[in-house]
Scaffold this motif. Sequence first.
Motif, PDB file in Angstrom:
ATOM      1  N   UNK A 120       0.836  -1.199   0.000  1.00  0.00           N
ATOM      2  CA  UNK A 120       0.000   0.000   0.000  1.00  0.00           C
ATOM      3  C   UNK A 120       0.875   1.256   0.000  1.00  0.00           C
ATOM      4  N   UNK A 121       1.951   1.213   0.755  1.00  0.00           N
ATOM      5  CA  UNK A 121       2.871   2.352   0.793  1.00  0.00           C
ATOM      6  C   UNK A 121       3.481   2.608  -0.589  1.00  0.00           C
ATOM      7  N   UNK A 122       3.839   1.539  -1.300  1.00  0.00           N
ATOM      8  CA  UNK A 122       4.423   1.729  -2.617  1.00  0.00           C
ATOM      9  C   UNK A 122       3.414   2.302  -3.608  1.00  0.00           C
ATOM     10  N   UNK A 123       2.167   1.942  -3.467  1.00  0.00           N
ATOM     11  CA  UNK A 123       1.148   2.499  -4.361  1.00  0.00           C
ATOM     12  C   UNK A 123       1.151   4.020  -4.293  1.00  0.00           C
ATOM     13  N   UNK A 124       1.275   4.565  -3.089  1.00  0.00           N
ATOM     14  CA  UNK A 124       1.322   6.021  -2.919  1.00  0.00           C
ATOM     15  C   UNK A 124       2.594   6.587  -3.536  1.00  0.00           C
ATOM     16  N   UNK A 125       3.724   5.932  -3.278  1.00  0.00           N
ATOM     17  CA  UNK A 125       4.998   6.383  -3.863  1.00  0.00           C
ATOM     18  C   UNK A 125       4.896   6.389  -5.380  1.00  0.00           C
ATOM     19  N   UNK A 126       4.378   5.305  -5.953  1.00  0.00           N
ATOM     20  CA  UNK A 126       4.302   5.188  -7.412  1.00  0.00           C
ATOM     21  C   UNK A 126       3.404   6.273  -8.008  1.00  0.00           C
ATOM     22  N   UNK A 127       2.243   6.482  -7.413  1.00  0.00           N
ATOM     23  CA  UNK A 127       1.319   7.494  -7.952  1.00  0.00           C
ATOM     24  C   UNK A 127       1.941   8.876  -7.964  1.00  0.00           C
ATOM     25  N   UNK A 128       2.660   9.224  -6.898  1.00  0.00           N
ATOM     26  CA  UNK A 128       3.187  10.574  -6.752  1.00  0.00           C
ATOM     27  C   UNK A 128       4.512  10.804  -7.485  1.00  0.00           C
ATOM     28  N   UNK A 129       5.208   9.744  -7.812  1.00  0.00           N
ATOM     29  CA  UNK A 129       6.530   9.856  -8.428  1.00  0.00           C
ATOM     30  C   UNK A 129       6.416  10.324  -9.883  1.00  0.00           C
ATOM     31  N   UNK A 130       7.208  11.329 -10.294  1.00  0.00           N
ATOM     32  CA  UNK A 130       7.250  11.648 -11.725  1.00  0.00           C
ATOM     33  C   UNK A 130       7.755  10.438 -12.503  1.00  0.00           C
ATOM     34  N   UNK A 131       7.100  10.168 -13.613  1.00  0.00           N
ATOM     35  CA  UNK A 131       7.460   9.015 -14.440  1.00  0.00           C
ATOM     36  C   UNK A 131       7.713   9.481 -15.867  1.00  0.00           C
ATOM     37  N   UNK A 132       8.765   8.937 -16.469  1.00  0.00           N
ATOM     38  CA  UNK A 132       9.106   9.219 -17.861  1.00  0.00           C
ATOM     39  C   UNK A 132       9.050   7.886 -18.587  1.00  0.00           C
ATOM     40  N   UNK A 133       8.144   7.773 -19.532  1.00  0.00           N
ATOM     41  CA  UNK A 133       7.949   6.524 -20.258  1.00  0.00           C
ATOM     42  C   UNK A 133       8.493   6.696 -21.671  1.00  0.00           C
ATOM     43  N   UNK A 134       9.441   5.862 -22.012  1.00  0.00           N
ATOM     44  CA  UNK A 134      10.040   5.896 -23.347  1.00  0.00           C
ATOM     45  C   UNK A 134       9.265   4.950 -24.245  1.00  0.00           C
ATOM     46  N   UNK A 135       8.574   5.536 -25.233  1.00  0.00           N
ATOM     47  CA  UNK A 135       7.744   4.743 -26.138  1.00  0.00           C
ATOM     48  C   UNK A 135       7.517   5.499 -27.431  1.00  0.00           C
ATOM     49  N   UNK A 136       7.588   4.784 -28.523  1.00  0.00           N
ATOM     50  CA  UNK A 136       7.260   5.374 -29.827  1.00  0.00           C
ATOM     51  C   UNK A 136       5.769   5.217 -30.149  1.00  0.00           C
ATOM     52  N   UNK A 137       5.059   4.371 -29.385  1.00  0.00           N
ATOM     53  CA  UNK A 137       3.670   4.057 -29.724  1.00  0.00           C
ATOM     54  C   UNK A 137       2.641   4.536 -28.707  1.00  0.00           C
ATOM     55  N   UNK A 138       3.026   4.700 -27.457  1.00  0.00           N
ATOM     56  CA  UNK A 138       2.074   5.090 -26.417  1.00  0.00           C
ATOM     57  C   UNK A 138       1.566   6.502 -26.694  1.00  0.00           C
ATOM     58  N   UNK A 139       0.248   6.653 -26.718  1.00  0.00           N
ATOM     59  CA  UNK A 139      -0.350   7.956 -27.024  1.00  0.00           C
ATOM     60  C   UNK A 139      -0.753   8.743 -25.777  1.00  0.00           C
ATOM     61  N   UNK A 140      -1.060   8.032 -24.693  1.00  0.00           N
ATOM     62  CA  UNK A 140      -1.550   8.705 -23.494  1.00  0.00           C
ATOM     63  C   UNK A 140      -1.097   7.935 -22.255  1.00  0.00           C
ATOM     64  N   UNK A 141      -0.744   8.659 -21.212  1.00  0.00           N
ATOM     65  CA  UNK A 141      -0.372   8.026 -19.944  1.00  0.00           C
ATOM     66  C   UNK A 141      -0.793   8.939 -18.798  1.00  0.00           C
TER      67      UNK A 141
END
Length: 188
Positions: free
Chosen positions: A74-95
């Motif tokens: 549960x603690x990690x869920x909060x960390x993950x949601x709040x953490x800035x994320x950079x997704x490297x993808x040529x196909x992903x349109x929305x995140x």
Amino acid sequence: MRKIIYWMSMSLDGFIEGPDRNIDWHTVDEELHSYFNEQLAGMGGMLDGRVTHQLMADFWPTADQDPANEGPMADFAVIWRNMPKYVYSRTLEHADWNTTIVREVVPEEVRALKEQPGGDLALGGADLAASFAAHDLIDQYRVYVHPVLIGRGKPMFPAEETLRPLRLTGTRTFGTGVVELCYDRADR
């Protein structure tokens, strides 16, 4: 300046996942998960490929709403949601979930990201790490070796002909037998 840390679990024989992306051999207990949370909470962002991000986004945004996932999960869920994320993808349109989509690994852009204020950046995924390594962008390798041989799967390190001297900067053994190995680049 922030570091880029390649952060990955692997089997003793060098695989990050088994056939069909199987990772049920990971031995992550409360001790190890709490340690991961402690380390990741201070990071400034996560750098992942599309597959890793989508796997995370399918589970973590609401994981803390399930009573079965109390404690470190549960603690990690909060960390993950709040953490800035950079997704490297040529196909992903929305995140969603505080995520920026990046189309290519451009060394100048990565260096500019490293120069921004904040904590270090956690790099995940063998394919993305191979791209970062090809551009000489990884500052530290943080490897979690699980006490299991799986025989086949996706290797942590793809074959390459580049010699990269590293310097051991830390180790830790967990109750499950998982061993953390931290290596910094020897030339920095």
